[in-house]
Write a protein that holds these residues in place. Structure first.
Motif, PDB file in Angstrom:
ATOM      1  N   VAL A  34       0.830  -1.205   0.000  1.00 23.54           N
ATOM      2  CA  VAL A  34       0.000   0.000   0.000  1.00 23.54           C
ATOM      3  C   VAL A  34       0.865   1.255   0.000  1.00 23.54           C
ATOM      4  CG1 VAL A  34      -1.755   1.276   1.300  1.00 23.54           C
ATOM      5  CG2 VAL A  34      -1.926  -1.204   1.093  1.00 23.54           C
ATOM      6  N   SER A  35       1.993   1.221   0.706  1.00 20.22           N
ATOM      7  CA  SER A  35       2.848   2.402   0.764  1.00 20.22           C
ATOM      8  C   SER A  35       3.371   2.794  -0.612  1.00 20.22           C
ATOM      9  CB  SER A  35       4.032   2.150   1.712  1.00 20.22           C
ATOM     10  OG  SER A  35       5.008   1.298   1.120  1.00 20.22           O
ATOM     11  N   GLY A  36       3.480   1.814  -1.503  1.00 18.28           N
ATOM     12  CA  GLY A  36       3.986   2.086  -2.846  1.00 18.28           C
ATOM     13  C   GLY A  36       2.975   2.703  -3.784  1.00 18.28           C
ATOM     14  N   LEU A  37       1.763   2.941  -3.300  1.00 17.30           N
ATOM     15  CA  LEU A  37       0.719   3.512  -4.155  1.00 17.30           C
ATOM     16  C   LEU A  37       0.668   5.036  -4.090  1.00 17.30           C
ATOM     17  CD1 LEU A  37      -2.182   0.996  -3.362  1.00 17.30           C
ATOM     18  CD2 LEU A  37      -0.581   0.963  -5.291  1.00 17.30           C
ATOM     19  N   GLY A  38       1.410   5.634  -3.170  1.00 16.80           N
ATOM     20  CA  GLY A  38       1.373   7.079  -3.019  1.00 16.80           C
ATOM     21  C   GLY A  38       2.669   7.738  -3.417  1.00 16.80           C
ATOM     22  N   SER A  39       2.726   9.049  -3.189  1.00 16.86           N
ATOM     23  CA  SER A  39       3.938   9.797  -3.520  1.00 16.86           C
ATOM     24  C   SER A  39       4.785  10.077  -2.287  1.00 16.86           C
ATOM     25  CB  SER A  39       3.575  11.115  -4.213  1.00 16.86           C
ATOM     26  OG  SER A  39       2.682  11.878  -3.412  1.00 16.86           O
ATOM     27  N   THR A  40       4.157  10.348  -1.144  1.00 13.02           N
ATOM     28  CA  THR A  40       4.897  10.576   0.096  1.00 13.02           C
ATOM     29  C   THR A  40       4.246   9.775   1.219  1.00 13.02           C
ATOM     30  OG1 THR A  40       3.573  12.522   0.702  1.00 13.02           O
ATOM     31  CG2 THR A  40       5.572  12.911  -0.586  1.00 13.02           C
ATOM     32  N   VAL A  41       5.060   9.381   2.189  1.00 10.45           N
ATOM     33  CA  VAL A  41       4.579   8.637   3.356  1.00 10.45           C
ATOM     34  C   VAL A  41       5.079   9.343   4.603  1.00 10.45           C
ATOM     35  CG1 VAL A  41       4.608   6.450   4.609  1.00 10.45           C
ATOM     36  CG2 VAL A  41       4.596   6.445   2.098  1.00 10.45           C
ATOM     37  N   GLU A  42       4.158   9.834   5.405  1.00  8.20           N
ATOM     38  CA  GLU A  42       4.516  10.474   6.670  1.00  8.20           C
ATOM     39  C   GLU A  42       4.548   9.469   7.812  1.00  8.20           C
ATOM     40  OE1 GLU A  42       1.751  13.618   7.227  1.00  8.20           O
ATOM     41  OE2 GLU A  42       2.257  14.605   5.320  1.00  8.20           O
ATOM     42  N   ALA A  43       3.617   8.535   7.784  1.00 14.15           N
ATOM     43  CA  ALA A  43       3.556   7.516   8.832  1.00 14.15           C
ATOM     44  C   ALA A  43       2.804   6.316   8.309  1.00 14.15           C
ATOM     45  CB  ALA A  43       2.888   8.068  10.092  1.00 14.15           C
ATOM     46  N   LEU A  44       3.101   5.159   8.900  1.00 16.52           N
ATOM     47  CA  LEU A  44       2.488   3.899   8.493  1.00 16.52           C
ATOM     48  C   LEU A  44       1.947   3.233   9.750  1.00 16.52           C
ATOM     49  CD1 LEU A  44       2.204   2.101   5.915  1.00 16.52           C
ATOM     50  CD2 LEU A  44       4.352   1.037   6.564  1.00 16.52           C
ATOM     51  N   ARG A  45       0.642   2.892   9.743  1.00 18.15           N
ATOM     52  CA  ARG A  45       0.013   2.272  10.912  1.00 18.15           C
ATOM     53  C   ARG A  45      -0.658   0.967  10.494  1.00 18.15           C
ATOM     54  NH1 ARG A  45      -1.904   3.787  16.019  1.00 18.15           N
ATOM     55  NH2 ARG A  45      -0.936   5.816  15.657  1.00 18.15           N
ATOM     56  N   CYS A  46      -0.372  -0.104  11.257  1.00 20.77           N
ATOM     57  CA  CYS A  46      -1.006  -1.409  11.048  1.00 20.77           C
ATOM     58  C   CYS A  46      -1.850  -1.714  12.280  1.00 20.77           C
ATOM     59  CB  CYS A  46       0.043  -2.500  10.867  1.00 20.77           C
ATOM     60  SG  CYS A  46       1.310  -2.141   9.628  1.00 20.77           S
ATOM     61  N   GLN A  47      -3.132  -1.979  12.080  1.00 22.39           N
ATOM     62  CA  GLN A  47      -4.036  -2.250  13.184  1.00 22.39           C
ATOM     63  C   GLN A  47      -4.605  -3.659  13.095  1.00 22.39           C
ATOM     64  OE1 GLN A  47      -7.114   0.760  12.809  1.00 22.39           O
ATOM     65  NE2 GLN A  47      -6.259   1.934  14.502  1.00 22.39           N
ATOM     66  N   GLU A  48      -4.619  -4.362  14.224  1.00 27.84           N
ATOM     67  CA  GLU A  48      -5.442  -5.557  14.362  1.00 27.84           C
ATOM     68  C   GLU A  48      -6.569  -5.211  15.323  1.00 27.84           C
ATOM     69  OE1 GLU A  48      -4.526 -10.119  14.845  1.00 27.84           O
ATOM     70  OE2 GLU A  48      -4.529  -9.184  16.825  1.00 27.84           O
ATOM     71  N   ILE A  49      -7.810  -5.378  14.868  1.00 29.09           N
ATOM     72  CA  ILE A  49      -8.989  -5.099  15.682  1.00 29.09           C
ATOM     73  C   ILE A  49      -9.705  -6.424  15.863  1.00 29.09           C
ATOM     74  CG2 ILE A  49     -11.064  -3.682  15.911  1.00 29.09           C
ATOM     75  CD1 ILE A  49      -9.858  -1.875  13.696  1.00 29.09           C
ATOM     76  N   PHE A  50      -9.802  -6.885  17.114  1.00 26.96           N
ATOM     77  CA  PHE A  50     -10.159  -8.284  17.305  1.00 26.96           C
ATOM     78  C   PHE A  50     -11.063  -8.469  18.518  1.00 26.96           C
ATOM     79  CE2 PHE A  50      -8.523 -12.804  18.032  1.00 26.96           C
ATOM     80  CZ  PHE A  50      -9.290 -13.318  17.000  1.00 26.96           C
ATOM     81  N   ASP A  51     -12.132  -9.209  18.335  1.00 32.89           N
ATOM     82  CA  ASP A  51     -13.036  -9.597  19.405  1.00 32.89           C
ATOM     83  C   ASP A  51     -12.755 -11.060  19.733  1.00 32.89           C
ATOM     84  OD1 ASP A  51     -15.128 -10.407  21.003  1.00 32.89           O
ATOM     85  OD2 ASP A  51     -16.717  -9.869  19.606  1.00 32.89           O
ATOM     86  N   TYR A  52     -12.244 -11.314  20.943  1.00 34.35           N
ATOM     87  CA  TYR A  52     -11.840 -12.664  21.331  1.00 34.35           C
ATOM     88  C   TYR A  52     -13.006 -13.575  21.710  1.00 34.35           C
ATOM     89  CZ  TYR A  52      -6.776 -11.889  21.502  1.00 34.35           C
ATOM     90  OH  TYR A  52      -5.472 -11.669  21.174  1.00 34.35           O
ATOM     91  N   SER A  53     -14.219 -13.078  21.680  1.00 37.25           N
ATOM     92  CA  SER A  53     -15.335 -13.878  22.171  1.00 37.25           C
ATOM     93  C   SER A  53     -15.581 -15.126  21.325  1.00 37.25           C
ATOM     94  CB  SER A  53     -16.612 -13.036  22.243  1.00 37.25           C
ATOM     95  OG  SER A  53     -16.991 -12.565  20.965  1.00 37.25           O
ATOM     96  N   THR A  54     -15.047 -15.186  20.113  1.00 35.21           N
ATOM     97  CA  THR A  54     -15.212 -16.377  19.276  1.00 35.21           C
ATOM     98  C   THR A  54     -13.925 -17.203  19.197  1.00 35.21           C
ATOM     99  OG1 THR A  54     -14.593 -15.162  17.262  1.00 35.21           O
ATOM    100  CG2 THR A  54     -16.930 -15.200  17.847  1.00 35.21           C
ATOM    101  N   TYR A  55     -12.891 -16.777  19.924  1.00 39.47           N
ATOM    102  CA  TYR A  55     -11.589 -17.435  19.821  1.00 39.47           C
ATOM    103  C   TYR A  55     -11.564 -18.694  20.667  1.00 39.47           C
ATOM    104  CZ  TYR A  55      -6.620 -17.143  18.550  1.00 39.47           C
ATOM    105  OH  TYR A  55      -5.377 -17.352  18.008  1.00 39.47           O
ATOM    106  N   ASP A  56     -10.696 -19.640  20.292  1.00 40.03           N
ATOM    107  CA  ASP A  56     -10.636 -20.919  20.992  1.00 40.03           C
ATOM    108  C   ASP A  56      -9.200 -21.207  21.417  1.00 40.03           C
ATOM    109  OD1 ASP A  56     -11.211 -23.370  22.035  1.00 40.03           O
ATOM    110  OD2 ASP A  56     -11.374 -24.398  20.120  1.00 40.03           O
TER     111      ASP A  56
END
Length: 360
Positions: free
Chosen positions: A150-172
């Motif tokens: 995704v970073s390669g799709l723009g012209s400048t990059v000020e910051a890069l953020r990766c998020q995992e958003i997760f609800d553990y109620s279905t996890y085993d």
């Protein structure tokens, strides 16, 4: 066909069995298990395929590696047993196998890996001619190949953020959710996974890997942490009850500091129930899991990926994509020179030969 062993048949191992069975260049040679209750059961049953594969699970590591498989998917957890996991992986690499695994956080980024992890692997490569590729179960692609693409799709990059958003109620995976992360414990409990320095130990390699790809120098890695209690007692399908007042939500960041500012950030937002911390980010459709990449720059780019497996379970979908990234790298690694690899070395492969193929 590349004879492939799946070592461990938990959340990642189940998905790995399905991925190996679907891959046109791989054949499942063995399924290694730890629990005696799984020995003798068919790998297709353990993998949730709904059909037998004619491969009976075994706990005989010596016999399986003695057969000189071409590849091993090491899907056993390394969270509570890092030394044992490293020893298992070194043994498989020393037997000449290409090994792929999410279990060894320290080897996400090979150049900066601690010598106590890197050196035994390199010695096994030299002695046995095998290879190792480590990618995360969180899943790794969401913190390396996707943000870099995704970073390669723009012209400048000020910051890069990766998020995992997760609800553990279905996890085993109750031990990890309760003991390592602290869900359901009193707020005074100090979860091992959230202790100062541990998030950096786990995700710092991915920060360094992203920086390496972007040609940036990380001056330091910092951590932030926020925890929230449950307002009311909740019950989950897979892990039972979590009491009001106990930890119900965790939000932390691992921040790579570049030029004095947090430019590369890996953030995890996890809950045991959707009612906890409703002001924190949620998946776009309010579901139980998503991975998001945000490129702050020109243009600003935001990409969210959701995956479901084993029904509509997105926690299983994350495991399946993590396993898929690893399994789908095997044939490339077999064709490459023996060595220690990371995500910048191993390309993300198209699903060649699998278009239209269905599994139960």
């Amino acid at each position: 066909m590349i004879s492939t062993v799946v070592w461990g048949t938990g959340n990642v191992g189940r998905a790995a069995i399905r991925a190996v069975e679907a891959h046109p260049a791989l054949t499942l040679a063995a399924a290694l298990v730890h629990g005696p209750g799984k020995v003798g059961r068919d790998a297709g049953e353990l993998g949730g395929l709904g059909r037998h594969l004619g491969v009976a699970a075994t706990d005989d590591v010596e016999a399986v590696l003695g057969a000189r498989p071409g590849a091993v998917v090491y899907a056993a957890s390394g969270d509570l047993r890092p030394d044992e996991a490293l020893a298992d992986v070194v043994r498989a690499v020393g037997a000449g196998a290409v090994v792929v695994t999410p279990a060894l956080y320290a080897l996400y980024e090979r150049r900066g890996a601690p010598a106590e992890f890197r050196d035994p692997v390199l010695a096994a490569v030299a002695a046995g001619g095998g290879s190792l590729f480590v990618s995360g179960v969180d899943p790794g692609w969401a913190n390396d190949v996707l943000p870099l693409l995704v970073s390669g799709l723009g012209s400048t990059v000020e910051a890069l953020r990766c998020q995992e958003i997760f609800d553990y109620s279905t996890y085993d995976q109750e031990d990890a959710v309760r003991q390592l992360i602290g869900m359901g414990h009193p707020m005074a409990y100090e979860p091992p996974m959230l202790a100062p320095g541990v998030p950096t130990m786990v995700w710092g390699g991915q920060i360094r890997l992203l920086a390496r790809a972007l040609g940036a120098e990380v001056e330091e890695i910092r951590e932030t942490l926020e925890r929230r209690p449950l307002d009311a007692t909740v019950r989950t399908r897979t892990m039972g009850e979590f009491a009001a007042g106990t930890q119900g939500g965790v939000r932390f960041e691992v921040r790579g500091i570049v030029d004095g500012a947090p430019r590369i950030v890996i953030e995890h937002i996890t809950r045991i129930h959707p009612s906890c911390a409703p002001d924190w980010p949620v998946p776009p459709d309010g579901g139980d899991g998503a991975h998001r990449v945000v490129v702050e720059g020109r243009p600003r780019i935001e990409v969210t990926v959701e995956a479901a497996d084993e029904g509509e379970n997105r926690s299983a979908g994350g495991n399946a994509t993590a396993a898929g990234r690893l399994v789908n790298a095997i044939d490339w690694l077999v064709a490459a020179e023996p060595g220690l690899y990371d995500a910048l070395d191993v390309p993300l492969r198209p699903a060649a030969g699998r278009l239209g193929r269905k599994q139960p």
